[in-house]
Enzyme design. Structure first.
Site, short mmCIF file in Angstrom:
data_model
loop_
_atom_site.label_atom_id
_atom_site.label_comp_id
_atom_site.label_asym_id
_atom_site.label_seq_id
_atom_site.Cartn_x
_atom_site.Cartn_y
_atom_site.Cartn_z
N SER A 167 15.35 -2.81 -4.21
CA SER A 167 15.44 -3.98 -3.24
C SER A 167 16.47 -4.63 -3.59
O SER A 167 17.01 -5.53 -2.38
CB SER A 167 14.38 -4.78 -3.73
N HIS A 222 15.82 1.91 1.48
CA HIS A 222 14.82 0.87 1.12
C HIS A 222 13.76 0.48 2.24
O HIS A 222 14.05 0.41 3.26
CB HIS A 222 15.70 -0.46 0.94
N ASN A 225 16.47 -8.59 1.97
CA ASN A 225 16.50 -9.46 0.66
C ASN A 225 17.68 -10.59 0.59
O ASN A 225 17.17 -11.56 0.23
CB ASN A 225 16.29 -8.76 -0.48
N1 3HC Z 1 -2.08 3.24 7.65
C1 3HC Z 1 -1.46 2.98 8.74
N2 3HC Z 1 -1.75 1.62 9.37
C2 3HC Z 1 -2.39 0.90 8.60
C3 3HC Z 1 -2.70 1.13 7.37
C4 3HC Z 1 -2.34 2.31 6.74
N3 3HC Z 1 -2.69 2.72 5.55
N4 3HC Z 1 -3.37 0.17 6.86
C5 3HC Z 1 -3.43 -0.96 7.89
N5 3HC Z 1 -2.71 -0.27 8.88
C6 3HC Z 1 -2.51 -1.04 10.28
C7 3HC Z 1 -3.80 -1.45 10.77
O1 3HC Z 1 -4.50 -0.53 11.36
C8 3HC Z 1 -3.20 -2.80 11.70
O2 3HC Z 1 -2.62 -1.96 12.80
P1 3HC Z 1 -2.88 -2.60 14.37
O3 3HC Z 1 -2.41 -4.07 14.50
O4 3HC Z 1 -2.30 -1.66 15.28
O5 3HC Z 1 -4.44 -2.64 14.38
C9 3HC Z 1 -2.06 -3.16 10.87
O6 3HC Z 1 -1.74 -2.14 9.91
C10 3HC Z 1 -2.22 -4.45 10.14
O7 3HC Z 1 -3.32 -4.44 9.42
P2 3HC Z 1 -4.51 -5.32 9.09
O8 3HC Z 1 -5.20 -5.91 10.27
O9 3HC Z 1 -5.53 -4.89 8.00
O10 3HC Z 1 -3.75 -6.54 8.43
P3 3HC Z 1 -3.05 -7.70 8.88
O11 3HC Z 1 -3.18 -7.88 10.40
O12 3HC Z 1 -3.76 -8.86 8.14
O13 3HC Z 1 -1.69 -7.57 8.36
C11 3HC Z 1 0.20 -7.33 6.93
C12 3HC Z 1 -1.12 -7.48 6.98
C13 3HC Z 1 0.65 -5.97 7.70
C14 3HC Z 1 0.52 -7.28 5.46
C15 3HC Z 1 0.94 -8.52 7.62
O14 3HC Z 1 0.39 -9.76 7.10
C16 3HC Z 1 2.40 -8.56 7.53
O15 3HC Z 1 3.03 -7.72 7.89
N6 3HC Z 1 2.80 -9.35 6.58
C17 3HC Z 1 4.16 -9.41 6.28
C18 3HC Z 1 4.72 -8.49 5.12
C19 3HC Z 1 6.06 -8.56 4.98
O16 3HC Z 1 6.76 -9.12 5.20
N7 3HC Z 1 6.47 -7.40 4.19
C20 3HC Z 1 7.78 -7.29 3.58
C21 3HC Z 1 8.01 -7.58 2.50
S1 3HC Z 1 9.80 -7.48 1.71
C22 3HC Z 1 9.89 -6.19 1.22
O17 3HC Z 1 8.87 -5.23 1.13
C23 3HC Z 1 11.01 -5.83 0.63
C24 3HC Z 1 10.92 -5.66 -0.76
O18 3HC Z 1 12.29 -5.24 -1.39
C25 3HC Z 1 10.62 -7.10 -1.60
#
Ligand code: 3HC
Length: 295
Positions: free
Chosen positions: A125, A146, A197
């Site tokens: 990260s 990443h 980040n």
């Molecule tokens: N495979 C494929 N698709 C999947 C899946 C899987 N295993 N699991 C879930 N999905 C899909 C769902 O089908 C849904 O798709 P759709 O919108 O087309 O129906 C979509 O993913 C969202 O799933 P959910 O409805 O279960 O969940 P939410 O709508 O509550 O979203 C979340 C959850 C995706 C985590 C959302 O809240 C989000 O994007 N949050 C922000 C996350 C973020 O910012 N991440 C970056 C962090 S920084 C990082 O990682 C970098 C590191 O270096 C720190």
């Protein structure tokens, strides 16, 4: 599979935690032979379980058929012996955000990967890629790759060349990330934190400082950004989702590189990590999580 000699067919993923399991899933879903390493049998079983649960969710949500899920699982292999990476075209390191740990993995991968053109990438990260490349005898074949959590859902990768990454290695990796993994690629120079980040962490730290000072309660801080700015998650929930240990490690790395106060971790974040309140994966962070949540 393509007969292009530059093509990447065999991938190894080092680490099967939150990020490694998602990276392994995405590689296997792209039709690649994917070998996953964990440090011991228990961690490996937990990682395999994480991949299986994520695939089950993909089937439930209609993103994958049951038959495709079985094909994906058959493309995955698991090992606790890094020597099994000898035939890999590419290794993607996804161990915790600890510079010495990653340097040890890069040194070991360099010794076991037998193909002279094999690439080694890090999902770090924040740690500058040159530090990892310098631990190998092939720094020209080392890059940052990443991913973002949850990896199966968020289609971005940051691609980070070091000062000495060769043009050939760079083109192979860019082609792989775009055309094989189907990711949207953004390119960052080799600076701690890269693009995302460097922007995200000061925002998360500002929210933690706001909470720490009693300015507002956690739910109101998060509601402000979810309901007022249409972010999918508020900053404290997002810090829990990333893991507070990872958030702290990234902040420390950014602060060490730039010495800017906006990257300095607030004391509360350090205390929470020391207390084991690591966020969602530990069941407790800024919020409590009664059971592991789907994503
Ligand atoms: N495979 C494929 N698709 C999947 C899946 C899987 N295993 N699991 C879930 N999905 C899909 C769902 O089908 C849904 O798709 P759709 O919108 O087309 O129906 C979509 O993913 C969202 O799933 P959910 O409805 O279960 O969940 P939410 O709508 O509550 O979203 C979340 C959850 C995706 C985590 C959302 O809240 C989000 O994007 N949050 C922000 C996350 C973020 O910012 N991440 C970056 C962090 S920084 C990082 O990682 C970098 C590191 O270096 C720190």
């Amino acid at each position: 599979m393509s007969s292009n000699p530059d093509a990447i067919h065999n991938v190894g993923v080092v680490g099967c935690g939150l990020m490694g399991s998602g990276i392994a899933e995405v590689c296997a879903r792209s039709g690649l032979s994917t070998l996953v390493y964990e440090v011991n049998a228990k961690a490996l079983a937990a990682g395999r379980d994480r991949v299986e649960r994520s695939l089950a969710r993909a089937v439930e949500r209609g993103k994958l058929t049951a038959a495709d899920r079985d094909t994906v699982m058959s493309g995955l292999a698991f090992t606790t012996d890094l020597a099994d990476f000898t035939d890999r075209d590419l290794a993607i390191e996804a161990v915790p955000e600890d510079e010495q740990l990653k340097i040890g993995i890069f040194t070991a991968l360099d010794q076991v990967m037998a193909r002279p053109d094999a690439l080694i990438a890090s999902n770090t990260s924040s740690i500058p890629i040159m530090k990892l490349g310098a631990a190998t005898a092939r720094p020209g074949q080392v890059m940052g790759l990443h991913f973002f959590n949850p990896v199966p859902v968020l289609k971005l990768v940051e691609l980070v060349p070091s000062l000495v990454t060769t043009d050939t290695s760079w083109s192979r990796m860019r082609h792989f990330a775009t055309n094989v993994l189907g990711r949207h690629v953004i390119v960052s120079q080799d600076r701690a934190g890269f693009i995302v980040n460097s922007l995200l962490i000061p925002y998360l730290l500002a929210a933690i400082r706001m909470f720490e000072s009693g300015f507002a309660v956690a739910q109101d801080i998060d509601d402000g950004m979810v309901r007022g700015c249409a972010h999918p998650m508020g900053p404290l929930a997002l810090a829990d989702h990333i893991g507070l240990d990872t958030t702290l490690a990234v902040a420390d790395c950014l602060y060490a590189e730039f010495k800017e106060p906006l990257y300095a971790p607030p004391p509360l974040l350090s205390r929470m990590v020391e207390a084991g309140h690591l966020g969602r994966k530990a069941g407790r962070g800024f919020y409590t999580y009664p059971s592991p949540l789907p994503l």
